[in-house]
Scaffold this active site. Structure first.
Site, PDB file in Angstrom:
ATOM      1  N   HIS A   1     -12.824 -16.091  37.522  1.00 15.19           N
ATOM      2  CA  HIS A   1     -13.414 -15.745  36.219  1.00 15.19           C
ATOM      3  C   HIS A   1     -14.903 -16.085  36.175  1.00 15.19           C
ATOM      4  O   HIS A   1     -15.341 -17.108  36.693  1.00 15.19           O
ATOM      5  CB  HIS A   1     -12.680 -16.464  35.086  1.00 15.19           C
ATOM      6  CG  HIS A   1     -11.312 -15.906  34.831  1.00 15.19           C
ATOM      7  ND1 HIS A   1     -10.310 -16.621  34.221  1.00 15.19           N
ATOM      8  CD2 HIS A   1     -10.793 -14.678  35.108  1.00 15.19           C
ATOM      9  CE1 HIS A   1      -9.223 -15.860  34.128  1.00 15.19           C
ATOM     10  NE2 HIS A   1      -9.492 -14.683  34.660  1.00 15.19           N
TER      11      HIS A   1
ATOM     12  N   ASP B   1      -8.805 -23.983  35.255  1.00 12.95           N
ATOM     13  CA  ASP B   1      -8.096 -23.585  34.038  1.00 12.95           C
ATOM     14  C   ASP B   1      -6.578 -23.689  34.222  1.00 12.95           C
ATOM     15  O   ASP B   1      -5.817 -22.905  33.646  1.00 12.95           O
ATOM     16  CB  ASP B   1      -8.486 -22.167  33.626  1.00 12.95           C
ATOM     17  CG  ASP B   1      -9.921 -22.094  33.114  1.00 12.95           C
ATOM     18  OD1 ASP B   1     -10.585 -23.146  33.025  1.00 12.95           O
ATOM     19  OD2 ASP B   1     -10.378 -20.967  32.816  1.00 12.95           O
TER      20      ASP B   1
ATOM     21  N   HIS C   1     -12.601 -26.626  30.915  1.00 13.28           N
ATOM     22  CA  HIS C   1     -13.074 -26.449  29.537  1.00 13.28           C
ATOM     23  C   HIS C   1     -12.801 -27.720  28.740  1.00 13.28           C
ATOM     24  O   HIS C   1     -11.827 -28.423  29.001  1.00 13.28           O
ATOM     25  CB  HIS C   1     -12.350 -25.288  28.827  1.00 13.28           C
ATOM     26  CG  HIS C   1     -12.649 -23.956  29.413  1.00 13.28           C
ATOM     27  ND1 HIS C   1     -13.629 -23.131  28.926  1.00 13.28           N
ATOM     28  CD2 HIS C   1     -12.107 -23.298  30.478  1.00 13.28           C
ATOM     29  CE1 HIS C   1     -13.674 -22.014  29.640  1.00 13.28           C
ATOM     30  NE2 HIS C   1     -12.756 -22.087  30.595  1.00 13.28           N
TER      31      HIS C   1
ATOM     32  N   HIS D   1      -2.686 -19.323  35.740  1.00 14.30           N
ATOM     33  CA  HIS D   1      -3.804 -18.762  34.958  1.00 14.30           C
ATOM     34  C   HIS D   1      -4.292 -17.484  35.642  1.00 14.30           C
ATOM     35  O   HIS D   1      -4.438 -16.447  34.996  1.00 14.30           O
ATOM     36  CB  HIS D   1      -4.899 -19.815  34.855  1.00 14.30           C
ATOM     37  CG  HIS D   1      -6.128 -19.379  34.141  1.00 14.30           C
ATOM     38  ND1 HIS D   1      -6.159 -19.148  32.790  1.00 14.30           N
ATOM     39  CD2 HIS D   1      -7.388 -19.147  34.592  1.00 14.30           C
ATOM     40  CE1 HIS D   1      -7.395 -18.781  32.440  1.00 14.30           C
ATOM     41  NE2 HIS D   1      -8.150 -18.773  33.513  1.00 14.30           N
TER      42      HIS D   1
ATOM     43  N   HIS E   1     -11.369 -20.436  40.559  1.00  9.99           N
ATOM     44  CA  HIS E   1     -10.815 -19.094  40.354  1.00  9.99           C
ATOM     45  C   HIS E   1     -11.932 -18.133  39.990  1.00  9.99           C
ATOM     46  O   HIS E   1     -13.054 -18.547  39.749  1.00  9.99           O
ATOM     47  CB  HIS E   1      -9.684 -19.100  39.324  1.00  9.99           C
ATOM     48  CG  HIS E   1     -10.089 -19.409  37.918  1.00  9.99           C
ATOM     49  ND1 HIS E   1     -10.570 -20.638  37.528  1.00  9.99           N
ATOM     50  CD2 HIS E   1     -10.088 -18.641  36.789  1.00  9.99           C
ATOM     51  CE1 HIS E   1     -10.828 -20.622  36.236  1.00  9.99           C
ATOM     52  NE2 HIS E   1     -10.550 -19.420  35.761  1.00  9.99           N
TER      53      HIS E   1
ATOM     54  N   ASP F   1     -16.815 -17.245  33.983  1.00  6.08           N
ATOM     55  CA  ASP F   1     -17.240 -18.537  33.424  1.00  6.08           C
ATOM     56  C   ASP F   1     -16.967 -19.703  34.377  1.00  6.08           C
ATOM     57  O   ASP F   1     -17.139 -20.868  34.009  1.00  6.08           O
ATOM     58  CB  ASP F   1     -16.598 -18.779  32.045  1.00  6.08           C
ATOM     59  CG  ASP F   1     -15.092 -18.904  32.099  1.00  6.08           C
ATOM     60  OD1 ASP F   1     -14.449 -18.168  32.867  1.00  6.08           O
ATOM     61  OD2 ASP F   1     -14.544 -19.761  31.367  1.00  6.08           O
ATOM     62  N   HIS F   2     -16.575 -19.379  35.621  1.00  4.37           N
ATOM     63  CA  HIS F   2     -16.411 -20.418  36.649  1.00  4.37           C
ATOM     64  C   HIS F   2     -17.243 -20.134  37.895  1.00  4.37           C
ATOM     65  O   HIS F   2     -17.450 -21.037  38.712  1.00  4.37           O
ATOM     66  CB  HIS F   2     -14.930 -20.574  37.013  1.00  4.37           C
ATOM     67  CG  HIS F   2     -14.132 -21.053  35.829  1.00  4.37           C
ATOM     68  ND1 HIS F   2     -13.716 -22.349  35.669  1.00  4.37           N
ATOM     69  CD2 HIS F   2     -13.766 -20.401  34.687  1.00  4.37           C
ATOM     70  CE1 HIS F   2     -13.111 -22.472  34.500  1.00  4.37           C
ATOM     71  NE2 HIS F   2     -13.124 -21.306  33.888  1.00  4.37           N
TER      72      HIS F   2
END
Ligand code: ZN
Ligand code: FE
Length: 243
Positions: free
Chosen positions: A58, A133, A171, A114, A56, A60-61
């Site tokens: 975001h 996520d 995570h 998410h 996805h 942090d990915h």
């Protein structure tokens, strides 16, 4: 096991994943938040990278995807429907696609909740599920762009995968998830045992991922919620949980 599965720690609590097909050496990397730890992991595994799989949009990915591609020549894959907010995709994919990789390939699973365009990848050779996520060890992702109904259906799409499937989530939130899960399901002996294992792993500085789908089915209150409504209620309680 023909698929080597390795978590790669990133930022505070992100877990990216390196998958290597042992027969051919083909390598895939899931959700590179940052390039430096991803490059280090790829080099330690022999230096070859074929695919960068994004779950996805975001940061942090995906934050390290372009630099990882520049270094390795790997192709970036992600959901065509979200291409407008992902790094430039070399191979846009859609739910239901089977990406060539190893003997069995990687199947693209539709997992909105998410985010709208969230997807997961199931690698039957592991078996392993790169679920970003959506599903976490003892928890699920926050519902930023989706409804409890969508998340419930997304989790339901994992229902046919074997108990042995490694849950390769985005995570390592297991410790705080375990504290919440114990408030929901305190009599669940499997959960009590697992929560103790998670605390011990944390004390040793070890990751408590990947888990297996079998473990999640026995202990994850969100997977055990029988209805979308119950899942939504748990998610709201977890949003407020200070543990
Ligand atoms: Zn996210
Ligand atoms: Fe994330």
């Amino acid at each position: 096991m023909p698929l080597r599965v390795q978590p790669v720690k990133m930022r505070a609590d992100n877990t990216a994943w390196l998958f290597q097909d042992e027969a051919t050496g083909a390598t895939a990397f899931v959700d590179p938040a940052d390039a430096a730890p991803a490059i280090a992991a790829v080099e330690a595994a022999g230096g070859r990278l074929d695919l960068i799989l994004l779950t996805h949009h975001h940061d942090d990915h995906v934050g390290g995807a372009l630099a990882l591609k520049a270094r390795t020549g790997a192709a970036i894959l992600g959901n065509a429907a979200d291409a407008h907010r992902l790094p430039p995709l070399d191979r846009p994919v859609q739910p239901g696609d089977r990406i060539p990789f190893g003997a069995a390939g990687a199947e693209v699973i539709d997992t909105p909740g998410h985010t709208r365009g969230h997807i997961a990848y199931f690698l039957a050779d592991g078996p392993a599920l790169a679920c970003g996520d959506t599903l976490f060890s003892l928890g699920i992702g926050r519902l930023f762009e989706g409804t409890p109904e969508e998340m419930f259906e997304s989790l339901g799409r994992f229902g046919g995968f074997p108990d042995a499937t490694l849950v390769c989530c985005g995570h390592n939130y297991t410790a705080s998830n375990a504290r919440f899960a114990l408030t929901v399901d305190p009599e669940n002996a499997d959960l009590v045992t697992r929560a103790a294992e998670v605390r011990e792993a944390g004390a040793r500085g070890e990751l408590s991922v990947p888990s297996t789908l079998g473990q999640e089915r026995a202990t994850n209150p969100f997977l055990r919620a029988g209805t979308a409504e119950a899942l939504g209620r748990l998610r709201r309680e977890k949003d407020e949980f200070k543990g």
